[in-house]
Design an enzyme around this catalytic site. Structure first.
Site, PDB file in Angstrom:
ATOM      1  CD  GLU A 130     -46.962 -10.556 -33.928  1.00 52.58           C
ATOM      2  OE1 GLU A 130     -47.337 -11.076 -34.582  1.00 52.58           O
ATOM      3  OE2 GLU A 130     -47.407  -9.594 -33.387  1.00 52.58           O
TER       4      GLU A 130
ATOM      5  NE  ARG B  24     -37.291   0.074 -16.113  1.00 55.09           N
ATOM      6  CZ  ARG B  24     -36.924   0.058 -15.338  1.00 55.09           C
ATOM      7  NH1 ARG B  24     -36.159   0.901 -14.703  1.00 55.09           N
ATOM      8  NH2 ARG B  24     -37.173  -0.663 -13.721  1.00 55.09           N
TER       9      ARG B  24
ATOM     10  CG  ASP C 158     -33.840 -13.339 -11.751  1.00 51.26           C
ATOM     11  OD1 ASP C 158     -32.685 -12.882 -12.704  1.00 51.26           O
ATOM     12  OD2 ASP C 158     -34.881 -13.915 -11.866  1.00 51.26           O
TER      13      ASP C 158
ATOM     14  CE  LYS D 209     -33.324  -5.451 -11.680  1.00 53.51           C
ATOM     15  NZ  LYS D 209     -34.084  -6.221 -12.464  1.00 53.51           N
TER      16      LYS D 209
ATOM     17  CE1 TYR E 207     -46.308  -5.509 -33.066  1.00 58.69           C
ATOM     18  CE2 TYR E 207     -47.917  -3.958 -34.013  1.00 58.69           C
ATOM     19  CZ  TYR E 207     -47.763  -5.390 -32.855  1.00 58.69           C
ATOM     20  OH  TYR E 207     -48.358  -4.883 -31.946  1.00 58.69           O
TER      21      TYR E 207
ATOM     22  CB  THR F  94     -33.215  -6.606 -16.006  1.00 55.56           C
ATOM     23  OG1 THR F  94     -32.631  -6.628 -14.792  1.00 55.56           O
ATOM     24  CG2 THR F  94     -34.489  -7.498 -15.718  1.00 55.56           C
TER      25      THR F  94
HETATM   26  N1  DSN Z   1     -38.727  -4.626  -9.073  1.00 59.05           N
HETATM   27  C1  DSN Z   1     -36.735  -4.901  -8.980  1.00 59.05           C
HETATM   28  C2  DSN Z   1     -35.780  -4.829  -7.919  1.00 59.05           C
HETATM   29  O1  DSN Z   1     -36.158  -3.865  -7.328  1.00 59.05           O
HETATM   30  O2  DSN Z   1     -34.620  -5.855  -7.256  1.00 59.05           O
HETATM   31  C3  DSN Z   1     -36.438  -6.473  -9.398  1.00 59.05           C
HETATM   32  O3  DSN Z   1     -37.785  -7.405 -10.799  1.00 59.05           O
END
Ligand code: DSN
Length: 412
Positions: free
Chosen positions: A53, A232, A197, A226, A51, A223
């Site tokens: 925090e 993730r 975003d 990707k 942990y 994120t």
């Molecule tokens: N679920 C993602 C996507 O496939 O674009 C975005 O969060």
């Protein structure tokens, strides 16, 4: 996985099967990728046992000295990668990164202006089925109906009319370049904040393959899994003036203990992304997407907006007389994984849809280039032109398997 195989053969078997699925097929889901062995190792490490925090130097638990080092490395590397003044690497996901910005800078009931989900936006940008649609007064811009591209005049007109607190730009199914500076200018003109975003295109933005939003819009969320090709998770970047509010909104505002094994893996990912080869990789993602797009169009298929500038494209199946769900299923049977996706002015439900989204980050990570993309484009065209042709599905499946075998997920 020799230990897991002994102690829990059931889950070990499931993982083995998933690995084979990934190895034997072509992953064209635009939001997915393959992490490096180093990222996998960091995620599967003892960092998960702790942990932590709080933030480096200010934790609510003892024994965090190495967690401070890992989180500081992750933050510093992310700042260097994007030239950001401040970075928070604790959000568990992209949606939670977005949530933190909303919670920090918008009161419940205030206005959020964003791109409609069916036009390429994301659930967390104000969809009625997400908390964002329930907590905020949402108004949404649409694309130019002719070009199916962003029309900044439409956004500006809505911003002037709705006077939102935050304008969101960035998308999860938009194949074209986004002008982040234009969005910030619109936000400035109406006294709103602007949040980009960049979850889908973060790798492209980090390497200059797509213009970046960092240092341009007030806040950037992303994120890390990707086009950035990490574990993730989520992250937020902003100028120093917003740092304290953002950090407070993430912890203790919205999350408890950070996932320290994921933060260690984010640090690994950011170091990999700082290497010159990551730029070549992101350039290749876009080249590959263009080749699939051209091949599909040469085969008489229609792409939303007539092509792509980034890592993805949207195939409109309306004239084929099939749904996105049917195409996704038929392609899946041939070893090609895509996802059904709404297209602008969608008439079908999000579970059926009129299109499929196709992306190249994962196949590019396997080392595939233009020649393979041309083949893949032909395979897709052949299947969607007659989803009932079982011989074609079998034939494409054999070819997909052969192609996949020459590009191992993790070469020795
Ligand atoms: N679920 C993602 C996507 O496939 O674009 C975005 O969060």
């Amino acid at each position: 996985m020799s230990y897991l195989t002994k102690t829990d053969p059931q889950i070990a078997d499931i993982i083995k099967k998933e690995r084979l699925r990934q190895q034997n097929g072509l992953e064209l889901i635009a939001s997915e990728n393959l992490v490096s062995r180093a990222v996998l190792e960091a995620m599967g490490s003892v960092m998960t046992n702790k942990y932590a925090e709080g933030y480096p130097g200010k934790r609510y638990y003892g024994g965090c000295e190495f967690h401070d080092m890992a989180e500081n490395l992750a933050r510093d590397r992310l700042k260097k990668l994007f030239g950001a003044q401040h970075a928070n690497v604790q959000p568990h996901s992209g949606t939670q990164a977005n949530m933190a910005v909303y919670f920090a800078f918008m009161k419940l009931g205030e206005g959020l202006l964003s791109m409609k989900l069916t036009q390429g936006g994301h659930l967390s940008h104000g969809s009625p089925v997400s908390f964002t649609g329930q907590f905020y007064k949402v108004s949404q811009y649409v694309l130019d109906p002719k070009t199916e591209m962003l029309d900044y005049g439409i956004v500006e007109e809505m911003a002037r009319k709705e006077k939102p607190k935050i304008i969101v730009c960035g998308a999860s199914a938009y194949p074209r370049t986004i002008d982040f500076a234009a969005f910030q200018e619109i936000a400035d003109g109406v006294g709103a904040y602007c949040m980009a975003d960049i979850a889908h295109i973060a790798g492209l933005c980090a390497t200059g393959v797509h213009p970046t939003s960092v240092g341009v819009t007030n806040f950037t969320t992303t994120t890390t899994h990707k086009t950035l090709r990490g574990p993730r998770g989520g992250a937020i970047m902003c100028n120093t003036e917003y740092a304290q509010a953002i950090d407070k909104a993430v912890f203790p505002g919205m999350q408890g203990g950070p996932l320290m094994h994921t933060i260690a893996a984010k640090a690994v990912c950011f170091e990999e992304a700082l290497r010159p080869s990551f730029k070549d990789y992101n350039r290749q993602i876009v080249k590959n997407a263009k080749v699939i797009a051209e091949t599909l169009m040469d085969n008489g298929l229609r792409l939303v907006s007539g092509g792509t500038d980034n890592h993805l494209m949207l195939l409109d199946l309306t004239t084929q007389g099939i749904t996105g769900l049917e195409a996704e299923t038929a392609l899946g049977r041939a070893g090609i994984t895509v996802n059904k996706n709404t297209i602008p002015n969608e008439t079908k439900s999000p579970f059926v849809t009129s299109g499929v989204r196709i992306g190249t980050p994962a196949v590019t990570s396997r080392g595939m280039k233009e020649a393979e993309m041309r083949e893949i484009g032909r395979y897709i065209a052949r299947i969607v032109k007659d989803i009932h042709d079982e011989a074609a599905i079998r034939d494409v499946h054999t070819k997909v398997y052969a192609m996949a075998s020459t590009f191992p997920l993790y070469p020795e």
